[in-house]
Design an enzyme around this catalytic site. Structure first.
Site, PDB file in Angstrom:
ATOM      1  N   ARG A  17      40.359 -90.762 -42.204  1.00 44.04           N
ATOM      2  CA  ARG A  17      40.738 -89.705 -43.143  1.00 44.04           C
ATOM      3  C   ARG A  17      42.243 -89.537 -43.321  1.00 44.04           C
ATOM      4  NH1 ARG A  17      37.214 -85.138 -40.577  1.00 44.04           N
ATOM      5  NH2 ARG A  17      37.203 -86.665 -38.885  1.00 44.04           N
ATOM      6  N   GLY A  83      32.321 -95.409 -29.796  1.00 43.11           N
ATOM      7  CA  GLY A  83      32.161 -94.024 -29.366  1.00 43.11           C
ATOM      8  C   GLY A  83      33.082 -93.644 -28.222  1.00 43.11           C
ATOM      9  N   LYS A 323      73.917 -86.220 -34.926  1.00 45.32           N
ATOM     10  CA  LYS A 323      72.998 -87.050 -34.153  1.00 45.32           C
ATOM     11  C   LYS A 323      73.711 -87.541 -32.912  1.00 45.32           C
ATOM     12  CE  LYS A 323      72.816 -91.164 -33.887  1.00 45.32           C
ATOM     13  NZ  LYS A 323      72.926 -92.616 -33.971  1.00 45.32           N
ATOM     14  N   TYR A 359      78.269 -97.000 -37.210  1.00 48.42           N
ATOM     15  CA  TYR A 359      77.372 -98.156 -37.230  1.00 48.42           C
ATOM     16  C   TYR A 359      78.049 -99.382 -37.823  1.00 48.42           C
ATOM     17  CZ  TYR A 359      73.121-100.870 -38.188  1.00 48.42           C
ATOM     18  OH  TYR A 359      72.158-101.836 -38.231  1.00 48.42           O
ATOM     19  N   ALA A 397      94.320 -85.291 -44.256  1.00 47.65           N
ATOM     20  CA  ALA A 397      93.157 -85.379 -45.126  1.00 47.65           C
ATOM     21  C   ALA A 397      93.044 -86.765 -45.750  1.00 47.65           C
ATOM     22  CB  ALA A 397      93.246 -84.327 -46.223  1.00 47.65           C
TER      23      ALA A 397
HETATM   24  C1  UD1 Z   1      34.741 -85.378 -30.209  1.00 42.07           C
HETATM   25  C2  UD1 Z   1      33.599 -84.877 -29.325  1.00 42.07           C
HETATM   26  C3  UD1 Z   1      33.223 -83.450 -29.747  1.00 42.07           C
HETATM   27  C4  UD1 Z   1      34.442 -82.546 -29.654  1.00 42.07           C
HETATM   28  C5  UD1 Z   1      35.619 -83.123 -30.462  1.00 42.07           C
HETATM   29  C6  UD1 Z   1      36.879 -82.327 -30.152  1.00 42.07           C
HETATM   30  C7  UD1 Z   1      32.244 -86.821 -28.725  1.00 42.07           C
HETATM   31  C8  UD1 Z   1      30.999 -87.567 -28.964  1.00 42.07           C
HETATM   32  N1  UD1 Z   1      32.464 -85.754 -29.460  1.00 42.07           N
HETATM   33  O1  UD1 Z   1      34.252 -85.426 -31.535  1.00 42.07           O
HETATM   34  O2  UD1 Z   1      32.190 -82.951 -28.912  1.00 42.07           O
HETATM   35  O3  UD1 Z   1      34.118 -81.244 -30.128  1.00 42.07           O
HETATM   36  O4  UD1 Z   1      35.874 -84.496 -30.090  1.00 42.07           O
HETATM   37  O5  UD1 Z   1      37.928 -82.715 -30.996  1.00 42.07           O
HETATM   38  O6  UD1 Z   1      32.985 -87.183 -27.843  1.00 42.07           O
HETATM   39  N2  UD1 Z   1      37.924 -92.577 -29.920  1.00 42.07           N
HETATM   40  C9  UD1 Z   1      38.083 -93.775 -29.316  1.00 42.07           C
HETATM   41  N3  UD1 Z   1      37.100 -94.721 -29.436  1.00 42.07           N
HETATM   42  C10 UD1 Z   1      35.951 -94.483 -30.130  1.00 42.07           C
HETATM   43  C11 UD1 Z   1      35.807 -93.228 -30.736  1.00 42.07           C
HETATM   44  C12 UD1 Z   1      36.801 -92.300 -30.618  1.00 42.07           C
HETATM   45  O7  UD1 Z   1      39.098 -94.027 -28.661  1.00 42.07           O
HETATM   46  O8  UD1 Z   1      35.104 -95.394 -30.172  1.00 42.07           O
HETATM   47  C13 UD1 Z   1      38.986 -91.560 -29.787  1.00 42.07           C
HETATM   48  C14 UD1 Z   1      39.616 -91.183 -31.105  1.00 42.07           C
HETATM   49  O9  UD1 Z   1      40.747 -91.975 -31.376  1.00 42.07           O
HETATM   50  C15 UD1 Z   1      39.995 -89.719 -30.882  1.00 42.07           C
HETATM   51  C16 UD1 Z   1      38.999 -89.242 -29.837  1.00 42.07           C
HETATM   52  O10 UD1 Z   1      38.431 -90.384 -29.251  1.00 42.07           O
HETATM   53  O11 UD1 Z   1      41.303 -89.581 -30.342  1.00 42.07           O
HETATM   54  C17 UD1 Z   1      37.896 -88.367 -30.437  1.00 42.07           C
HETATM   55  O12 UD1 Z   1      37.179 -89.107 -31.389  1.00 42.07           O
HETATM   56  P1  UD1 Z   1      36.659 -88.482 -32.717  1.00 42.07           P
HETATM   57  O13 UD1 Z   1      35.911 -89.508 -33.465  1.00 42.07           O
HETATM   58  O14 UD1 Z   1      37.757 -87.774 -33.406  1.00 42.07           O
HETATM   59  O15 UD1 Z   1      35.589 -87.437 -32.110  1.00 42.07           O
HETATM   60  P2  UD1 Z   1      35.032 -86.146 -32.779  1.00 42.07           P
HETATM   61  O16 UD1 Z   1      33.993 -86.492 -33.753  1.00 42.07           O
HETATM   62  O17 UD1 Z   1      36.153 -85.294 -33.238  1.00 42.07           O
END
Ligand code: UD1
Ligand code: CA
Length: 431
Positions: A17, A83, A323, A359, A397
């Site tokens: 998204r 997941g 900076k 620079y 200046a």
């Molecule tokens: C997840 C939780 C949900 C919680 C929410 C809070 C699960 C199944 N669900 O949902 O209960 O309320 O976060 O924000 O855990 N990621 C990976 N590998 C993957 C999938 C995800 O590294 O295969 C990482 C993503 O980059 C992200 C995090 O895990 O930083 C959460 O993943 P996302 O898909 O955003 O989970 P939610 O659907 O928000």
């Protein structure tokens, strides 16, 4: 010696998204990446922390970023994003033999504070917990996993929005995605998770049921401030999180005696420390780590880009960019100026339109400019670094200064003014 703590940061997800070619966790708030904010919050815990980041989407870019900025954070690849449970499973081999607690945090929650993570850890330790889930309450819990408690108020499961019944969808207590695990007792859960849910994913949230089944102690730590766990999924979320971060910090600064004339148009990174009785004028943008002492005046329309120290009673005015610069006490840098990679002494006056040419685009090197106490730099001057302007020296200046100027001397590099009498009249044929 500090107690050990290992942390797993989940950052492999696609971030669809965001509609971006940049991996989600590398998007920035106040010049720091989302994952950077999370790692810094964890690293400030009073523990000897070791971080493991699970990366996947845009892995090479994220890994390079971590190597350059967070050398002590190990990256582990999740080849396919199957997941959150599958993501943690990728870190299991790296934790072989480890028996302490493991903190799990998502890499897209930049607002999380060290204090809140520490509260979670203390709650876990004080209550002898095996698995502690950080939960929070949302009036509108749409999108989050819901916390299912039994009649004794114990957490028995987390149900994802997509798998929740209508009744479960009414539950306002949600999973923040932050957990603390007794690794020794929970590690085998990750080889046993199943993907029999609506998204066909291996859910990390299923460790709650697993732990209950194994008769482990599962607790929920309810975080009071639900905004701290705000996750970034879209550009709109990114803008909202930036605004939350800045508003909170401006309030803190005002509580500590800093005047912010117009909070709506003032952006100050929470890593910038400002002391009391300093006034920040509108349209000021300050990113990165800086230290501004008391009784300074900053802005309007000033851009401070990090690594700057400004001492008491100094003024940084409109259209000035700073900076990596140190400005000592009672110094004025009031208009249209760039001070980069410079050490400016006290009681110095930097005239309008002064530029530190820091620079060298051929050697790609940055060089420093030094201006000693009580020196005065005339308007529209260029100080070509490396260069030093001595104590009490005066740069006329419009000078282009390429050589050091000794104390108490005048440096002048511009052409001398000539006057041609009646030049205009001659041109007009009147003479
Ligand atoms: C997840 C939780 C949900 C919680 C929410 C809070 C699960 C199944 N669900 O949902 O209960 O309320 O976060 O924000 O855990 N990621 C990976 N590998 C993957 C999938 C995800 O590294 O295969 C990482 C993503 O980059 C992200 C995090 O895990 O930083 C959460 O993943 P996302 O898909 O955003 O989970 P939610 O659907 O928000
Ligand atoms: Ca999310």
């Amino acid at each position: 010696m500090k107690r050990q703590l290992k942390a797993i940061i989940l950052g492999a997800g696609r971030g669809t998204r965001m509609k971006s070619s940049l991996p989600k966790v590398l998007h920035q708030i106040f010049s720091k990446t989302l994952i950077g904010w999370v790692i810094d919050a964890i690293s400030a815990l009073p523990y000897e922390t070791e971080n493991i980041a699970v990366i996947g989407h845009g892995a090479s870019e994220v890994e390079e970023y971590l190597n350059n900025n967070y050398k002590y954070t190990k990256a582990v690849l999740q080849q396919k994003q199957l997941g959150t449970g599958h993501a943690v499973a990728q870190a299991v081999p790296l934790l072989h033999g480890y028996c302490g607690d493991v903190l799990i945090v998502c890499g897209d929650t930049p607002l999380i504070k060290t204090r809140t993570l520490n509260n979670l850890i203390n709650y876990h330790l004080d209550n002898n917990s095996d698995l502690t889930v950080m939960t929070t309450m949302f009036d509108d819990p749409t999108g989050y996993g819901r916390i299912i408690r039994n009649t004794s108020d114990e957490i028995v499961a987390i149900v994802e929005q997509k798998d929740a019944t209508e009744e479960q969808q009414e539950i306002k207590e949600v999973n923040t995605g932050i957990y603390l695990l007794n690794w020794n007792k929970l590690k085998s859960a990750f080889s046993e998770l199943k993907n029999d849910n609506s998204q066909c994913e291996y859910y990390l949230t299923d460790i709650v049921k697993w732990a209950r089944y194994a008769q482990l102690r599962v607790l929920g730590y309810v975080a009071k401030d639900n905004l701290e766990t705000y996750g970034i999924n879209s550009r709109k979320n990114l803008a909202t999180a930036s605004k939350i971060m800045k508003d909170r910090y401006l309030e803190e600064l005002m509580e500590n005696g800093v005047t912010i004339i117009d909070p709506d148009t003032t952006f100050i990174s929470p890593e910038t420390k400002i002391s009391s009785d300093t006034i920040i004028y509108p349209n000021t943008f300050i990113t990165g780590k800086n230290k501004i002492a008391s009784n300074c005046k900053i802005g309007p329309m000033t851009h401070i880009r990090g690594n700057c120290i400004i001492e008491e009673y100094s003024k940084i005015g409109n259209f000035v960019e700073l900076k990596n610069a140190h400005i000592a006490k009672n110094t004025n840098v009031c208009h249209l100026t760039y001070i980069g990679d410079a050490d400016i002494g006290s009681h110095v006056n930097i005239g309008a339109g002064t530029i530190c040419a820091n620079y060298n685009s051929i050697t790609k090197e940055k060089n420093r400019t030094t201006v000693k106490d009580n020196a005065s730099i005339g308007s529209n001057s260029v100080l070509v670094a490396p260069v030093e302007i001595g104590k009490n020296a005066f740069v006329a200046a419009m000078s282009c200064v390429t050589k050091n100027v000794s104390p108490n001397s005048l440096a002048i590099t511009r052409g001398q003014q000539k006057e041609i009498k009646d030049w205009v009249k001659t041109k007009k044929g009147e003479k």
